[in-house]
Write a protein that holds these residues in place. Structure first.
Motif, PDB file in Angstrom:
ATOM      1  N   ALA A 191      26.489  66.311  11.463  1.00  0.00           N
ATOM      2  CA  ALA A 191      27.173  65.019  11.427  1.00  0.00           C
ATOM      3  C   ALA A 191      26.332  63.920  12.080  1.00  0.00           C
ATOM      4  O   ALA A 191      26.298  62.773  11.605  1.00  0.00           O
ATOM      5  N   ARG A 192      25.680  64.252  13.174  1.00  0.00           N
ATOM      6  CA  ARG A 192      24.838  63.256  13.847  1.00  0.00           C
ATOM      7  C   ARG A 192      23.658  62.846  12.968  1.00  0.00           C
ATOM      8  O   ARG A 192      23.309  61.645  12.889  1.00  0.00           O
ATOM      9  N   ASP A 193      23.045  63.825  12.318  1.00  0.00           N
ATOM     10  CA  ASP A 193      21.927  63.499  11.427  1.00  0.00           C
ATOM     11  C   ASP A 193      22.395  62.626  10.271  1.00  0.00           C
ATOM     12  O   ASP A 193      21.678  61.691   9.854  1.00  0.00           O
ATOM     13  N   ALA A 194      23.610  62.930   9.766  1.00  0.00           N
ATOM     14  CA  ALA A 194      24.136  62.127   8.657  1.00  0.00           C
ATOM     15  C   ALA A 194      24.370  60.687   9.091  1.00  0.00           C
ATOM     16  O   ALA A 194      24.092  59.734   8.334  1.00  0.00           O
ATOM     17  N   VAL A 195      24.866  60.512  10.338  1.00  0.00           N
ATOM     18  CA  VAL A 195      25.082  59.153  10.847  1.00  0.00           C
ATOM     19  C   VAL A 195      23.744  58.433  11.026  1.00  0.00           C
ATOM     20  O   VAL A 195      23.588  57.232  10.694  1.00  0.00           O
ATOM     21  N   ALA A 196      22.759  59.160  11.542  1.00  0.00           N
ATOM     22  CA  ALA A 196      21.434  58.546  11.748  1.00  0.00           C
ATOM     23  C   ALA A 196      20.829  58.113  10.426  1.00  0.00           C
ATOM     24  O   ALA A 196      20.233  57.023  10.318  1.00  0.00           O
ATOM     25  N   VAL A 197      20.963  58.967   9.384  1.00  0.00           N
ATOM     26  CA  VAL A 197      20.426  58.623   8.060  1.00  0.00           C
ATOM     27  C   VAL A 197      21.133  57.393   7.503  1.00  0.00           C
ATOM     28  O   VAL A 197      20.504  56.476   6.933  1.00  0.00           O
ATOM     29  N   LYS A 198      22.446  57.356   7.671  1.00  0.00           N
ATOM     30  CA  LYS A 198      23.205  56.216   7.153  1.00  0.00           C
ATOM     31  C   LYS A 198      22.784  54.921   7.832  1.00  0.00           C
ATOM     32  O   LYS A 198      22.634  53.879   7.190  1.00  0.00           O
ATOM     33  N   ILE A 199      22.599  54.964   9.161  1.00  0.00           N
ATOM     34  CA  ILE A 199      22.207  53.751   9.892  1.00  0.00           C
ATOM     35  C   ILE A 199      20.795  53.325   9.497  1.00  0.00           C
ATOM     36  O   ILE A 199      20.498  52.116   9.388  1.00  0.00           O
ATOM     37  N   SER A 200      19.923  54.348   9.261  1.00  0.00           N
ATOM     38  CA  SER A 200      18.541  54.001   8.877  1.00  0.00           C
ATOM     39  C   SER A 200      18.480  53.300   7.542  1.00  0.00           C
ATOM     40  O   SER A 200      17.510  52.595   7.234  1.00  0.00           O
ATOM     41  N   ARG A 201      19.490  53.468   6.712  1.00  0.00           N
ATOM     42  CA  ARG A 201      19.526  52.822   5.399  1.00  0.00           C
ATOM     43  C   ARG A 201      20.247  51.476   5.424  1.00  0.00           C
ATOM     44  O   ARG A 201      20.419  50.831   4.390  1.00  0.00           O
ATOM     45  N   SER A 202      20.693  51.093   6.613  1.00  0.00           N
ATOM     46  CA  SER A 202      21.410  49.820   6.725  1.00  0.00           C
ATOM     47  C   SER A 202      20.417  48.653   6.726  1.00  0.00           C
ATOM     48  O   SER A 202      19.195  48.833   6.767  1.00  0.00           O
ATOM     49  N   ALA A 203      20.937  47.419   6.740  1.00  0.00           N
ATOM     50  CA  ALA A 203      20.109  46.196   6.686  1.00  0.00           C
ATOM     51  C   ALA A 203      19.742  45.682   8.061  1.00  0.00           C
ATOM     52  O   ALA A 203      19.358  44.518   8.222  1.00  0.00           O
ATOM     53  N   LEU A 204      19.842  46.516   9.062  1.00  0.00           N
ATOM     54  CA  LEU A 204      19.498  46.092  10.415  1.00  0.00           C
ATOM     55  C   LEU A 204      17.988  45.882  10.521  1.00  0.00           C
ATOM     56  O   LEU A 204      17.203  46.495   9.788  1.00  0.00           O
ATOM     57  N   PRO A 205      17.614  45.044  11.479  1.00  0.00           N
ATOM     58  CA  PRO A 205      16.175  44.873  11.717  1.00  0.00           C
ATOM     59  C   PRO A 205      15.543  46.212  12.074  1.00  0.00           C
ATOM     60  O   PRO A 205      16.180  47.075  12.693  1.00  0.00           O
ATOM     61  N   ALA A 206      14.302  46.397  11.718  1.00  0.00           N
ATOM     62  CA  ALA A 206      13.630  47.672  11.924  1.00  0.00           C
ATOM     63  C   ALA A 206      13.605  48.066  13.385  1.00  0.00           C
ATOM     64  O   ALA A 206      13.770  49.244  13.732  1.00  0.00           O
ATOM     65  N   GLY A 207      13.436  47.099  14.308  1.00  0.00           N
ATOM     66  CA  GLY A 207      13.365  47.433  15.723  1.00  0.00           C
ATOM     67  C   GLY A 207      14.684  47.920  16.297  1.00  0.00           C
ATOM     68  O   GLY A 207      14.706  48.556  17.363  1.00  0.00           O
ATOM     69  N   LEU A 208      15.784  47.588  15.648  1.00  0.00           N
ATOM     70  CA  LEU A 208      17.109  47.977  16.159  1.00  0.00           C
ATOM     71  C   LEU A 208      17.673  49.234  15.486  1.00  0.00           C
ATOM     72  O   LEU A 208      18.680  49.795  15.943  1.00  0.00           O
ATOM     73  N   LYS A 209      17.085  49.662  14.387  1.00  0.00           N
ATOM     74  CA  LYS A 209      17.627  50.827  13.680  1.00  0.00           C
ATOM     75  C   LYS A 209      17.561  52.089  14.543  1.00  0.00           C
ATOM     76  O   LYS A 209      18.468  52.916  14.550  1.00  0.00           O
ATOM     77  N   THR A 210      16.432  52.210  15.281  1.00  0.00           N
ATOM     78  CA  THR A 210      16.289  53.408  16.113  1.00  0.00           C
ATOM     79  C   THR A 210      17.351  53.437  17.203  1.00  0.00           C
ATOM     80  O   THR A 210      17.987  54.481  17.460  1.00  0.00           O
ATOM     81  N   ALA A 211      17.550  52.257  17.863  1.00  0.00           N
ATOM     82  CA  ALA A 211      18.583  52.191  18.909  1.00  0.00           C
ATOM     83  C   ALA A 211      19.970  52.435  18.325  1.00  0.00           C
ATOM     84  O   ALA A 211      20.811  53.150  18.897  1.00  0.00           O
ATOM     85  N   ALA A 212      20.256  51.848  17.153  1.00  0.00           N
ATOM     86  CA  ALA A 212      21.561  52.022  16.511  1.00  0.00           C
ATOM     87  C   ALA A 212      21.788  53.485  16.125  1.00  0.00           C
ATOM     88  O   ALA A 212      22.876  54.052  16.297  1.00  0.00           O
ATOM     89  N   ALA A 213      20.714  54.111  15.586  1.00  0.00           N
ATOM     90  CA  ALA A 213      20.840  55.517  15.195  1.00  0.00           C
ATOM     91  C   ALA A 213      21.110  56.407  16.407  1.00  0.00           C
ATOM     92  O   ALA A 213      21.919  57.347  16.352  1.00  0.00           O
ATOM     93  N   GLU A 214      20.420  56.088  17.521  1.00  0.00           N
ATOM     94  CA  GLU A 214      20.627  56.903  18.720  1.00  0.00           C
ATOM     95  C   GLU A 214      22.048  56.747  19.252  1.00  0.00           C
ATOM     96  O   GLU A 214      22.701  57.722  19.654  1.00  0.00           O
ATOM     97  N   LEU A 215      22.555  55.497  19.267  1.00  0.00           N
ATOM     98  CA  LEU A 215      23.942  55.273  19.697  1.00  0.00           C
ATOM     99  C   LEU A 215      24.942  55.941  18.741  1.00  0.00           C
ATOM    100  O   LEU A 215      25.957  56.502  19.161  1.00  0.00           O
ATOM    101  N   GLY A 216      24.648  55.861  17.421  1.00  0.00           N
ATOM    102  CA  GLY A 216      25.548  56.503  16.449  1.00  0.00           C
ATOM    103  C   GLY A 216      25.615  58.006  16.634  1.00  0.00           C
ATOM    104  O   GLY A 216      26.682  58.618  16.556  1.00  0.00           O
ATOM    105  N   LYS A 217      24.439  58.620  16.892  1.00  0.00           N
ATOM    106  CA  LYS A 217      24.411  60.059  17.119  1.00  0.00           C
ATOM    107  C   LYS A 217      25.172  60.420  18.404  1.00  0.00           C
ATOM    108  O   LYS A 217      25.872  61.442  18.477  1.00  0.00           O
ATOM    109  N   TYR A 218      25.025  59.551  19.436  1.00  0.00           N
ATOM    110  CA  TYR A 218      25.730  59.815  20.697  1.00  0.00           C
ATOM    111  C   TYR A 218      27.246  59.701  20.532  1.00  0.00           C
ATOM    112  O   TYR A 218      28.012  60.380  21.215  1.00  0.00           O
ATOM    113  N   ALA A 219      27.653  58.845  19.600  1.00  0.00           N
ATOM    114  CA  ALA A 219      29.100  58.657  19.386  1.00  0.00           C
ATOM    115  C   ALA A 219      29.760  59.871  18.747  1.00  0.00           C
ATOM    116  O   ALA A 219      30.974  60.077  18.864  1.00  0.00           O
TER     117      ALA A 219
END
Length: 665
Positions: A191-219
């Protein structure tokens, strides 16, 4: 010498208490010996891993506790782990993510004015990061500061408000979507990997995708968690739903020629069929049963209102009736091996209660009925049945009770056979009741055989009662109501003799009988004995009937021509003559005693006065009956009733004579 006389001698030797103890102990030992073979299980000399010499079946239905426990444990192991879907985790983790972003915004707001303070941007970022971790550590549950990389926090702290809102939106929505599904402990990583993949495909700036993915996995945390209590509850339900493993009656434990394995050996040991595993519990149970039976008999004797000798005679009779019934029960039990359906119903269950009702006329009839019903349940349990046969208990109780109640109004021996037919019909109804309520299948022929045997049981009960009754009457010298009723029959030779040769005495005896019976019933004595005793008390008058006033209606009084001594001897003789005649006809001693004692030692006043006029030296003792005085209530009552009726008769006679003398010529 009669049996009760032998009992009397033994009673004198042992004393009353000793004699009672001997009788009860003997009865207990005999009963234990009778039922010992029925409770002794058949055992086999079998070794583990040997070959069975014969086929062994289960003697009864039992629950195999060991197998049952194994099945319960197996059912518990097959129960899957129970999980609980914690829907609250969605709101909790979303709130946590929002809290993190709120803290980031709060820290950025505090350090917004310090951008122009001259501090380097790196220094400022380090302070902001430290402050962020401090706040998160103090105010947010969970180790958020230690779980998220510093680079991710720095990326969030460096983001613009709009980008930060975009990251918040993506992280929260991704977490809500993922946590909306059931996630087990094993599914968290996926589930965490699926959330990370989904966030990586979002329109967020490249520098924030990693932080967003890490927070999503933690959630993402497990929301479908193992519930220990629910699992134990389901295991318990599964164990309770397991039916007890039963080894059914008649089930083959081992076939002839088969190997005795461990499981077979365990089952044989469970039933106590091995010689080295016999249980003493059945023998203790039988001993307790025999003790209870003898205790009831002792209480029956103890509370009886009668002399000690009578109590013990009745105890011996009750014991003998019980043993005869048990012998018949044993005989019928031996016929069960013939495999004839319903053969146990031929047991004459009503015989002992009917015989006790006739001979003893008290609670012993019901007591014997109950004891024999319990004994029947042991004797007729069959080769493969349980230790108790409840059907035979019901049958024996109903049959015995019917015999007692139907006999209450049928005391004549000639009507006893009709009572037996009534009991037979009652037995057939009892068998119908038992079979119709039995849930098992029954063959039509088996049912018909059972009805036939039940009918024969009633007939046998009556026949055996009629056959055994004279034996007890002769052995114990007792007078049963049935015997008394037979003796009251006017066709008896002695009663016909009185009627023909001394009709006045016959009428006088009837009057005395009516008075005596009423008086005895009023004081609790035996009214029937008093009535029959009155019929025969003056049988001696038939030798010289004309010398007694009741027979002198149309003739003169012969005593007017005799000396008072001669008249005295004639009157005296009728008691002894009557006793001799009764003995010659073998009538019971109770009637002989009444004939001897009904005048006691009373004085013949008329002839004594007549002799006194001739000589003053006449002694009153010479004109008294030799006795003895009445020894029983019935004899005493007849003594009084005889005097009263004679006085009335003399008054009537005097009135008739006076009328005749005064009548004009």
């Amino acid at each position: 010498m009669k049996l009760h006389e032998h009992i009397g001698r033994l009673r004198v030797m042992l004393g009353f208490k000793g004699f009672t103890s001997v009788i009860l102990c003997s009865l207990a030992l005999i009963m234990f010996g009778i039922f010992y073979p029925d409770i002794r299980p058949q055992t086999y000399d079998i070794k583990l891993f040997s070959i069975a010499n014969n086929t062994i079946r289960s003697p009864k239905t039992v629950i195999d506790e060991e197998k049952t426990n194994e099945e319960k444990q197996k059912a518990a192991r097959e129960v899957a782990k129970a999980y609980t879907y914690e829907t609250s985790q969605v709101q909790n983790r979303v709130s946590l993510m929002n809290s993190i972003f709120d803290v980031v915004e709060e820290v950025n707001g505090k350090y917004e004015k310090q951008k122009e303070s001259g501090k380097s941007s790196n220094k400022l970022q380090e302070e902001k990061l430290a402050k962020l971790k401090e706040i998160l550590t103090e105010n947010v549950s969970g180790n958020v500061a230690g779980s998220i990389f510093d680079n991710s926090f720095l990326a969030l702290l460096s983001a613009s408000p709009d980008d930060l809102d975009a990251v918040r939106s993506v992280v929260v929505s991704s977490a809500e979507e993922a946590l909306g599904k059931k996630i087990t402990e094993d599914d968290v990583a996926y589930a965490r990997d699926a959330v990370a993949v989904k966030i990586s495909r979002s329109a967020l700036p490249a520098g924030l995708k990693t932080a967003a993915a890490e927070l999503g996995k933690y959630a993402i945390v497990p929301n479908y968690v193992y519930d220990a209590k629910l699992t134990e509850k389901r295991k318990k339900q599964a164990m309770d739903s397991v039916e007890p493993v039963k080894i059914l009656q008649g089930q083959v434990i081992v076939q002839e020629g088969h190997l005795i394995d461990r499981e077979t050996y365990r089952q044989l040991e469970l039933f106590g069929l091995l010689k080295n595993s016999g249980s003493i519990k059945p023998y203790i149970g039988l001993a307790v049963f025999v003790l209870l039976a003898c205790t009831l008999l002792y209480l029956y004797v103890r509370h009886m209102r009668a002399p000690e000798e009578t109590k013990q005679n009745r105890l011996v009779m009750a014991g003998m009736i019980l043993l005869i019934a048990l012998a018949l029960m044993k005989l019928i039990g031996a016929l069960i091996h013939l495999q004839i359906a319903g053969i146990e119903y031929v047991y004459p269950a009503a015989m002992a209660p009917m015989l006790a009702q006739i001979l003893l006329r008290d609670r012993s009839a019901f007591l014997l009925g109950v004891l024999l019903a319990a004994c029947a349940s042991i004797e007729f349990h069959g080769e493969l049945a349980d230790m108790f046969n409840a059907e035979m208990v019901v049958y024996a109780l109903l049959s015995g009770t019917a015999g007692i109640l139907l006999l209450l109004a049928r005391l004549e021996r000639t009507r006893l056979f009709k009572t037996g037919i009534s009991v037979a019909l009652f037995n057939m109804l009892a068998v119908c009741f038992i079979y119709l309520l039995n849930p098992g299948q029954m063959a039509q022929m088996d049912f018909l055989y059972s009805l036939l045997f039940a009918f024969l049981s009633g007939i046998l009960s009556a026949v055996l009662t009629m056959g055994l009754q004279p034996f007890f009457e002769a052995a114990f010298g007792i007078l049963s109501p049935m015997r008394l009723i037979e003796l009251s029959n006017p066709n008896h030779p002695l009663l016909k003799k009185i009627l023909i040769e001394a009709p006045g005495t016959y009428h006088h005896s009837l009057m005395v009988a009516n008075l005596s019976e009423a008086a005895c019933e009023a004081i609790g004595a035996n009214g029937l004995l008093a009535r029959v005793g009155s019929y025969y008390h003056d049988i001696g008058k038939t030798k010289r009937p004309q010398f007694f006033i009741e027979n002198q209606m149309n003739t003169g009084n012969p005593h007017d021509r005799l000396e008072p001594e001669v008249s005295r001897d004639i009157i005296f003789a009728h008691t002894k003559d009557g006793a001799e005649m009764l003995k010659n006809y073998r009538l019971p001693k109770a009637l002989v005693y009444i004939a001897e004692q009904h005048h006691g030692t009373t004085c013949i006043k008329y002839f004594y006065s007549k002799a006194k006029k001739k000589s003053s030296e006449v002694k009153e003792e010479d004109y008294r009956y030799s006795g003895p005085k009445p020894q029983t209530k019935e004899a005493a009552v007849i003594n009084i009733a005889d005097s009263v009726e004679a006085a009335v008769l003399r008054r009537k006679k005097f009135k008739i004579w006076s009328t005749a003398l005064c009548r004009p010529a």
